[in-house]
Design an enzyme around this catalytic site. Structure first.
Site, PDB file in Angstrom:
ATOM      1  N   GLY A  19       0.804  -1.226   0.000  1.00 16.62           N
ATOM      2  CA  GLY A  19       0.000   0.000   0.000  1.00 16.62           C
ATOM      3  C   GLY A  19       0.832   1.268   0.000  1.00 16.62           C
ATOM      4  N   GLY A  23      -2.252   7.981  -4.016  1.00 14.97           N
ATOM      5  CA  GLY A  23      -3.006   8.344  -5.203  1.00 14.97           C
ATOM      6  C   GLY A  23      -3.481   7.154  -6.005  1.00 14.97           C
ATOM      7  CG  ASN A  24      -2.533   2.499  -7.216  1.00 14.43           C
ATOM      8  OD1 ASN A  24      -3.634   1.993  -7.089  1.00 14.43           O
ATOM      9  ND2 ASN A  24      -1.570   1.939  -7.913  1.00 14.43           N
ATOM     10  CB  ALA A  26      -6.260  -0.701  -6.679  1.00 16.16           C
ATOM     11  CB  SER A  27      -1.763   0.761  -4.168  1.00 13.88           C
ATOM     12  OG  SER A  27      -0.690   0.643  -3.265  1.00 13.88           O
ATOM     13  CG  ASN A 109       4.788   2.823 -14.551  1.00 12.51           C
ATOM     14  OD1 ASN A 109       4.130   1.974 -13.968  1.00 12.51           O
ATOM     15  ND2 ASN A 109       4.247   3.957 -15.002  1.00 12.51           N
ATOM     16  CD  GLU A 173       5.607   8.322 -12.261  1.00 17.30           C
ATOM     17  OE1 GLU A 173       5.041   7.244 -12.031  1.00 17.30           O
ATOM     18  OE2 GLU A 173       6.481   8.809 -11.511  1.00 17.30           O
ATOM     19  CG  HIS A 248       0.808   6.274 -14.120  1.00 17.94           C
ATOM     20  ND1 HIS A 248       1.128   5.054 -13.557  1.00 17.94           N
ATOM     21  CD2 HIS A 248       1.778   7.130 -13.732  1.00 17.94           C
ATOM     22  CE1 HIS A 248       2.247   5.171 -12.852  1.00 17.94           C
ATOM     23  NE2 HIS A 248       2.653   6.424 -12.948  1.00 17.94           N
ATOM     24  CG  ASP A 250      -1.293   3.520 -17.927  1.00 17.23           C
ATOM     25  OD1 ASP A 250      -1.675   3.914 -16.810  1.00 17.23           O
ATOM     26  OD2 ASP A 250      -0.341   2.711 -18.062  1.00 17.23           O
ATOM     27  CG  ASN A 363       0.040  -3.944  -5.103  1.00 14.21           C
ATOM     28  OD1 ASN A 363      -0.327  -3.262  -4.150  1.00 14.21           O
ATOM     29  ND2 ASN A 363       1.046  -4.802  -5.008  1.00 14.21           N
ATOM     30  CB  CYS A 369       0.038  -1.565 -15.298  1.00 15.27           C
ATOM     31  SG  CYS A 369      -0.790  -0.055 -14.765  1.00 15.27           S
TER      32      CYS A 369
END
Length: 450
Positions: A19, A23-24, A26-27, A109, A173, A248, A250, A363, A369
């Site tokens: 984690g 800003g992500n 899901a993570s 990335n 990135e 990102h 994408d 994640n 990705c």
């Protein structure tokens, strides 16, 4: 002939849910859960197998060395590697988690790539991303450069640059914020760099979550790749998309050939963007095809949750387009409805394919990705390191390798265990033999001391 190859990152043995990516969503939401490195790697290999079955050229990028012991040693921990790992974990489990992350599996990335039709010197250019926005990812750039130079070693065809200076002005990135639009893979293209902030603009409005890619970094990459200014665009990602969890581009946008598939909130002025793209594409002899999901019908929250746009938009050997999506996108109603709409009527997308990538998805990484796209001529393809190009037989061997070396359950507390360090090194040592990469990792060159 020119073809696009997908270089997928092979999930590493320390895949875990730390984690660590602010800003992500899901993570953050899955922090502390038990991961399954074996299942994660096998899911990734199955995706590669399915793309081969579609008639596409598929390659693999090996994991980076984790835990990253030389990084921990630079932080003042001393002794043999077991001592260093245990001492670091005692001081800070979070620190060891950062240096054990398997996030390099997301090769979107790993670098930004400009194929030879776009560059002034006619070579394929790679710039490894410095990934300065997140500590656990900022250690990836130098190893990515080493791996890319091993795979694309022939300097008559390829130029692998060093990562940009590792500071907040030049946050880079990689291909996750880069789109290429063209009539075909073989033609000259518009290279579209998407950025989240202007680092040198004091008036740049702040976001809830950081804009990871800077305009300045994108401009440096474009110059280094010797791109023609008329064929290079720099486009701002909207703060609303970043704040919704699109860390990102994408996550809200994917391109292939002349098609740009995106969410309405991806850019502040998509009408202006379409006009700009059409003007820039006209001298190149094609008309961009914009396929947009309206927020009223496909809310950004569902787009982020399902990772619909973190998909692979692919041109198949028969000329038709396929959209490879995570299984989560089939289970979300709004996402599934838009997927069905994408293949109906006069849209350029012909079929959708859903794949189970749940270990990566938890994640915050979907099909896009996990891959780095590289357009190569047949001659350029012949000059890259051939053992990393996948076949069913090679995937069979890698699956056996995973089943031999990977754990089927891993929690963050395991990261301080020297046995995991030994297991990871044993796995990577064998992998370099399978892929004929030589002694590429630091522990192989220095002689690991446990």
């Amino acid at each position: 002939m020119t073809r696009e190859i997908n270089i997928d990152g092979l999930v590493g043995p320390t895949h875990n849910y730390g984690g660590m990516s602010f800003g992500n969503l899901a993570s953050a939401n899955n922090k502390g859960q038990t991961s399954n490195p074996r299942s994660a790697a096998l899911q990734g290999l199955q995706k590669m197998r399915q793309l081969i079955d579609l008639g596409l050229t598929q390659a693999v990028m090996p994991p980076q060395e984790r835990p990253f012991m030389s990084g921990l040693k630079k932080l003042g921990f001393t002794g043999n590697d077991s001592d260093v790992l245990q001492a670091a974990y005692k001081v800070s489990p979070a620190l060891v988690s950062n240096y054990s992350s398997a996030s390099c599996m997301w090769t979107a990335n790993a670098a930004t790539v400009s194929p030879s039709p776009d560059t002034a010197d006619g070579k394929v250019h790679f710039t490894p991303a410095n990934l300065t926005a997140m500590p656990h990812r900022s250690i990836e750039g130098p190893q990515a450069e080493t791996i890319l130079k091993a795979i694309f070693a022939d300097e008559s065809a390829f130029t692998v640059h060093a990562p940009l200076p590792a500071n907040t002005l030049f946050g880079d990135e990689g291909a996750a914020n880069h789109n290429r639009l063209s009539a075909t893979h073989a033609d000259k293209a518009l290279e579209v760099f998407v950025y989240g902030r202007e680092a040198l603009n004091a008036d740049d409005k702040p976001s809830k979550f950081p804009g990871r890619q800077t305009l300045e970094a994108s401009q440096i990459v474009a110059r280094s790749h010797r791109l023609k200014p008329d064929n290079t665009l720099f486009v701002r990602q909207s703060n609303s998309a970043i704040n919704a969890g699109a860390f990102h581009n994408d996550v809200v946008c994917v391109a292939n050939g002349p098609v740009l598939l995106f969410h309405e909130t991806a850019f502040d002025d998509y009408i202006g963007l379409e006009e700009t793209l059409k003007r820039a594409a006209e001298p190149l002899g094609f008309v961009p095809q914009m396929v947009m999901a309206k927020n009223a019908e496909f809310p950004i929250e569902d787009a982020i949750k399902s990772y619909f746009f973190n998909s692979q938009l692919l041109t198949l050997p028969n000329g038709k387009m396929a959209l490879v999506l995570p299984a989560d996108a089939e289970e979300n109603m709004a996402s599934k409805q838009f997927a069905d709409a994408c293949v109906s009527g006069d849209n350029p997308i012909d079929q959708t394919i859903f794949m189970d990538l749940r270990q990566s998805m938890r994640n915050g990484g979907g099909p896009a990705c996990l891959r780095l796209r590289v357009q190569l001529t047949d001659d350029e393809l012949s000059k890259m390191h051939q053992p990393v190009i996948m076949s069913h037989q090679k995937i069979d061997r890698l699956e056996d390798w995973v089943k031999t070396h990977y754990r089927d359950a891993l929690i963050v507390e395991d990261l301080g265990d020297p046995k995991l360090l030994d297991e990871a090194r044993s796995a990577l040592d064998e992998l370099t033999q399978i892929l004929e990469l030589g002694s590429m990792y630091e522990f192989q060159k220095d002689g690991a001391s446990n």
